[in-house]
Enzyme design. Structure first.
Site, PDB file in Angstrom:
ATOM      1  N   HIS A  18       0.731  82.990  83.034  1.00 41.05           N
ATOM      2  CA  HIS A  18      -0.229  83.404  82.254  1.00 41.05           C
ATOM      3  C   HIS A  18       0.161  84.810  81.247  1.00 41.05           C
ATOM      4  CE1 HIS A  18      -2.957  81.565  85.464  1.00 41.05           C
ATOM      5  NE2 HIS A  18      -3.083  80.870  84.263  1.00 41.05           N
ATOM      6  N   LYS A  42     -14.652  74.825  90.791  1.00 40.69           N
ATOM      7  CA  LYS A  42     -13.462  74.884  91.573  1.00 40.69           C
ATOM      8  C   LYS A  42     -13.735  75.972  92.813  1.00 40.69           C
ATOM      9  CE  LYS A  42     -10.092  74.101  88.042  1.00 40.69           C
ATOM     10  NZ  LYS A  42      -8.945  74.959  87.254  1.00 40.69           N
ATOM     11  N   ARG A  91       2.191  73.562  79.903  1.00 45.36           N
ATOM     12  CA  ARG A  91       3.620  73.467  80.817  1.00 45.36           C
ATOM     13  C   ARG A  91       4.323  72.017  80.535  1.00 45.36           C
ATOM     14  NH1 ARG A  91       0.096  75.577  85.491  1.00 45.36           N
ATOM     15  NH2 ARG A  91      -1.238  74.615  84.220  1.00 45.36           N
ATOM     16  N   SER A 129      -0.974  78.570  89.156  1.00 47.12           N
ATOM     17  CA  SER A 129      -1.799  79.490  90.188  1.00 47.12           C
ATOM     18  C   SER A 129      -2.096  78.573  91.603  1.00 47.12           C
ATOM     19  CB  SER A 129      -3.284  79.587  89.940  1.00 47.12           C
ATOM     20  OG  SER A 129      -3.352  80.335  88.613  1.00 47.12           O
TER      21      SER A 129
HETATM   22  P1  ADP Z   1      -7.735  76.420  83.637  1.00 48.94           P
HETATM   23  O1  ADP Z   1      -8.706  76.235  84.832  1.00 48.94           O
HETATM   24  O2  ADP Z   1      -8.750  76.664  82.374  1.00 48.94           O
HETATM   25  O3  ADP Z   1      -6.683  75.531  83.369  1.00 48.94           O
HETATM   26  P2  ADP Z   1      -5.593  78.213  84.349  1.00 48.94           P
HETATM   27  O4  ADP Z   1      -5.851  79.590  84.925  1.00 48.94           O
HETATM   28  O5  ADP Z   1      -5.087  77.383  85.340  1.00 48.94           O
HETATM   29  O6  ADP Z   1      -7.043  77.865  83.890  1.00 48.94           O
HETATM   30  O7  ADP Z   1      -4.641  78.469  82.980  1.00 48.94           O
HETATM   31  C1  ADP Z   1      -5.055  78.868  81.930  1.00 48.94           C
HETATM   32  C2  ADP Z   1      -4.234  78.574  80.726  1.00 48.94           C
HETATM   33  O8  ADP Z   1      -3.045  78.991  81.071  1.00 48.94           O
HETATM   34  C3  ADP Z   1      -4.160  76.901  80.464  1.00 48.94           C
HETATM   35  O9  ADP Z   1      -4.118  76.472  79.336  1.00 48.94           O
HETATM   36  C4  ADP Z   1      -2.718  76.566  81.326  1.00 48.94           C
HETATM   37  O10 ADP Z   1      -2.288  75.548  80.669  1.00 48.94           O
HETATM   38  C5  ADP Z   1      -1.967  77.996  81.035  1.00 48.94           C
HETATM   39  N1  ADP Z   1      -1.110  78.215  81.827  1.00 48.94           N
HETATM   40  C6  ADP Z   1      -1.028  78.428  83.417  1.00 48.94           C
HETATM   41  N2  ADP Z   1       0.179  78.559  83.573  1.00 48.94           N
HETATM   42  C7  ADP Z   1       1.087  78.392  82.838  1.00 48.94           C
HETATM   43  C8  ADP Z   1       2.455  78.490  82.682  1.00 48.94           C
HETATM   44  N3  ADP Z   1       3.225  78.871  83.765  1.00 48.94           N
HETATM   45  N4  ADP Z   1       3.134  78.458  81.200  1.00 48.94           N
HETATM   46  C9  ADP Z   1       2.163  78.485  80.365  1.00 48.94           C
HETATM   47  N5  ADP Z   1       1.070  78.223  80.433  1.00 48.94           N
HETATM   48  C10 ADP Z   1       0.273  78.241  81.585  1.00 48.94           C
END
Ligand code: ADP
Length: 162
Positions: A18, A42, A91, A129
């Site tokens: 992030h 969630k 990703r 996460s």
């Molecule tokens: P959501 O529940 O909205 O998917 P996340 O917190 O899992 O929320 O992710 C928020 C955004 O960050 C999403 O667009 C996700 O693809 C991106 N993201 C999460 N981890 C990574 C990473 N390691 N590299 C690039 N983008 C990421």
């Protein structure tokens, strides 16, 4: 022209993946609003306020980035904060299908908002996460996945077990 972008997500918890997207977006857009989605069904490890607090500390090096939270429709929130861009990270192919669907849906709901995708940094492609939480629950090392302040909060949440 000032371009305001919203980077929405669960951030439960924020990871190096992030942070990489935040840092890179801060170089592309005039203002970036990292916004914690509060309406997800969630099961989360951290409350929205805890996630906001962690993110506020993490974005300190980036003066044009701020942290907020929202409930309800993303496009509605984007309109309220006067942004026209949504940033999402990609990703793997597995992210693509869901993101594709969301981007199209949001475009339909709000034609003047565009979703911009940032490809994950090579070093961060395996970080999520979810993975950080699973490893932490089993007492594994998460130093490469999340910043130290997030690691410490996770350890505290899990009752100091590492
Ligand atoms: P959501 O529940 O909205 O998917 P996340 O917190 O899992 O929320 O992710 C928020 C955004 O960050 C999403 O667009 C996700 O693809 C991106 N993201 C999460 N981890 C990574 C990473 N390691 N590299 C690039 N983008 C990421």
């Amino acid at each position: 022209m000032k371009t305001i972008a919203v980077y929405p997500g669960s951030f439960d918890p924020p990871t190096f993946g992030h942070l990489d997207i935040i840092e890179r977006s801060s170089r592309v857009f005039s203002r970036v609003i990292v916004s914690v989605a509060k309406n997800l069904t969630k099961d989360t490890m951290f409350t929205p306020m805890e996630r906001v607090t962690m993110l506020r500390k993490l974005i300190r090096p980036f003066p044009n980035v701020e942290v907020d939270s929202f409930r309800g429709l993303l496009v509605e929130y984007v309109r309220i904060v006067d942004a026209h861009v949504v940033v999402r990270g990609l990703r793997a192919i597995s992210d693509f299908e869901y993101e594709f669907q969301m981007a199209h849906m949001n475009k339909k709901l709000s034609p003047d908002v565009d979703t911009v995708f940032m490809m994950t940094g090579e070093r961060y492609s395996y970080i999520s996460s979810q993975i950080a939480k699973e490893i932490a629950r089993f007492g594994g090392k998460i130093d490469d996945l999340v910043p130290p302040l997030v690691r410490d909060s996770m350890v505290r949440k899990l009752g100091g077990k590492r």
